[in-house]
Design a protein around this motif. Sequence first.
Motif, PDB file in Angstrom:
ATOM      1  N   GLY A  80       3.929  51.905  -1.263  1.00 15.57           N
ATOM      2  CA  GLY A  80       4.974  52.861  -1.587  1.00 15.57           C
ATOM      3  C   GLY A  80       5.599  53.552  -0.397  1.00 15.57           C
ATOM      4  O   GLY A  80       6.342  54.530  -0.551  1.00 15.57           O
ATOM      5  N   GLU A  81       5.344  53.051   0.826  1.00 15.93           N
ATOM      6  CA  GLU A  81       5.902  53.673   2.025  1.00 15.93           C
ATOM      7  C   GLU A  81       7.369  53.297   2.218  1.00 15.93           C
ATOM      8  O   GLU A  81       8.136  54.060   2.807  1.00 15.93           O
ATOM      9  N   VAL A  82       7.753  52.106   1.777  1.00 15.90           N
ATOM     10  CA  VAL A  82       9.132  51.627   1.884  1.00 15.90           C
ATOM     11  C   VAL A  82       9.497  50.934   0.569  1.00 15.90           C
ATOM     12  O   VAL A  82       8.614  50.603  -0.236  1.00 15.90           O
ATOM     13  N   THR A  83      10.793  50.728   0.354  1.00 16.01           N
ATOM     14  CA  THR A  83      11.232  50.084  -0.888  1.00 16.01           C
ATOM     15  C   THR A  83      11.653  48.636  -0.690  1.00 16.01           C
ATOM     16  O   THR A  83      11.734  47.878  -1.653  1.00 16.01           O
ATOM     17  N   MET A  84      11.942  48.264   0.563  1.00 13.12           N
ATOM     18  CA  MET A  84      12.374  46.897   0.863  1.00 13.12           C
ATOM     19  C   MET A  84      11.740  46.442   2.174  1.00 13.12           C
ATOM     20  O   MET A  84      11.333  47.270   2.999  1.00 13.12           O
TER      21      MET A  84
END
Length: 323
Positions: A80-84
């Motif tokens: 969940g640290e980045v979305t892509m």
Amino acid sequence: MKKVVYFLSLLLLTAFIVSGCSQSAEGNSKGQVLSTGTTTGVFYSLGALLSTTWSNDLDQQVTSQGSNGSVDNLNKMKQGEVTMGFSTVNVIYEAYNGVGSFEDEAYEDVRILANLYPNVSHVITPEDSDIESIEDIGGNSFVFGAPGSATELESKLILEAHDVDIANVDENYVGFTEAVDLLRNSQVDAVNIYTGVPSSAATELISTVDSKVLSFSDEAIEYMTNESEYPWNFEHVIDADTYDNQDGDIVTVGQFSGIAIDANVSEDDAYELTKALWENLDELKEGQAVAEQFDPELAVQGRADVPLHPGAEKYYKEIGVLE
């Protein structure tokens, strides 16, 4: 009475701060973060260009950040640290199915937004080296790539396909920048630069060090492109004169690099990201040479049965790439 008023005021102030923080978090959740790669790889520079293009074109803010590459990117997405994140298809496949680098830790919410261009292995060694073929890397030092990168995974497969015992190789695990420096300073015998063509790291290395890129053997290519084992791989030819002093074609293996996206990104946001990507293709080509290879017809190919994000699928159906 004064104490009561003070206490109530403190409660109101605390509620205001909490409310402000909540709104800030909600605002941040409306943006996207793209995890890219090491600083001299195509992922890093392309990510900066894409995030700027998206942010200028859309209501949603998109930022990019460096990383160790494909495996690292998907781990950041899973946490969940980045979305892509940029990734090669083999890593996305492993994550989705919980195998390989993601053994028993499947990331079932990973989806594909777009496949963009072939990621290709450049196995490079000094011109005056005794290493004439990949089989000769046995007994020598070799840079496999950054830890947690697709380069590391592909390098191991390359040696396996050429019957090189990894236990008989002096292993080095660093990114492209460090790999270039190590070979330039004669601290290693060979490196694998696994990226798009032309590769800035390969270009820099070949232009500053008298070096050569090795072709794969026919047997190794057949091994690495076996559809039942490695459905993401395909034979790739680096045309003569792509790099300095490259007189002939180089036969190697590639697979698509693309953009992985979390399934929890809304369908509307994913649709807008996909649309803005392809409708700004001319601008991307001006800013990044590898974008010349982008083609929406290829964006849905070579996915090894990993699903597209529904928002991306909606766009590809609109333009006739999918039925």
